[in-house]
Write an enzyme that holds these catalytic residues in place. Structure first.
Site, mmCIF file in Angstrom:
data_model
loop_
_atom_site.group_PDB
_atom_site.id
_atom_site.type_symbol
_atom_site.label_atom_id
_atom_site.label_comp_id
_atom_site.label_asym_id
_atom_site.label_seq_id
_atom_site.Cartn_x
_atom_site.Cartn_y
_atom_site.Cartn_z
ATOM 1 N N MET A 111 70.236 -6.956 105.424
ATOM 2 C CA MET A 111 71.381 -6.523 106.216
ATOM 3 C C MET A 111 72.637 -7.271 105.776
ATOM 4 O O MET A 111 72.562 -8.334 105.176
ATOM 5 C CB MET A 111 71.118 -6.793 107.714
ATOM 6 N N CYS A 112 73.780 -6.698 106.097
ATOM 7 C CA CYS A 112 75.080 -7.270 105.789
ATOM 8 C C CYS A 112 75.137 -8.710 106.295
ATOM 9 O O CYS A 112 74.672 -8.971 107.407
ATOM 10 C CB CYS A 112 76.159 -6.417 106.463
ATOM 11 N N PRO A 113 75.628 -9.619 105.515
ATOM 12 C CA PRO A 113 76.358 -9.501 104.258
ATOM 13 C C PRO A 113 75.498 -9.745 103.017
ATOM 14 O O PRO A 113 76.018 -9.879 101.916
ATOM 15 C CB PRO A 113 77.413 -10.593 104.371
ATOM 16 N N ASP A 122 70.908 -0.837 103.935
ATOM 17 C CA ASP A 122 71.978 -1.060 104.918
ATOM 18 C C ASP A 122 73.145 -0.119 104.628
ATOM 19 O O ASP A 122 73.766 -0.195 103.571
ATOM 20 C CB ASP A 122 72.428 -2.522 104.856
#
Length: 76
Positions: A13-15, A40
């Site tokens: 997932m981000c980042p 994502d």
């Protein structure tokens, strides 16, 4: 599209996909293409901004079976 190197960011997932792309791109030779595989959805917007900031070229974003494939050409 054919890539010279591939980075697997599946499930991250981000980042993290952008962070890992930034690290990996340092190992990619100038003029070569990196394929990033991610799940994502945020990568689609984030990678365009990252390419603009770093001076690399976003070649293509495509989706296939729940995976997002991003192709980036290293320009510098």
């Amino acid at each position: 599209m054919k890539a010279d190197e591939t980075l697997d960011c599946y499930g991250l997932m981000c980042p993290m996909p952008i962070f890992k792309t930034s690290v990996k791109m340092k190992d990619v030779a100038i003029g070569k293409v990196l394929e990033v595989i991610a799940t994502d959805e945020g990568i689609k917007k984030d990678i365009a901004s990252w390419c603009n900031t770093t001076g690399n070229e976003l070649l293509e974003i495509c989706e296939e079976d729940g995976e997002i494939h991003v192709f980036i050409k290293r320009l510098q």
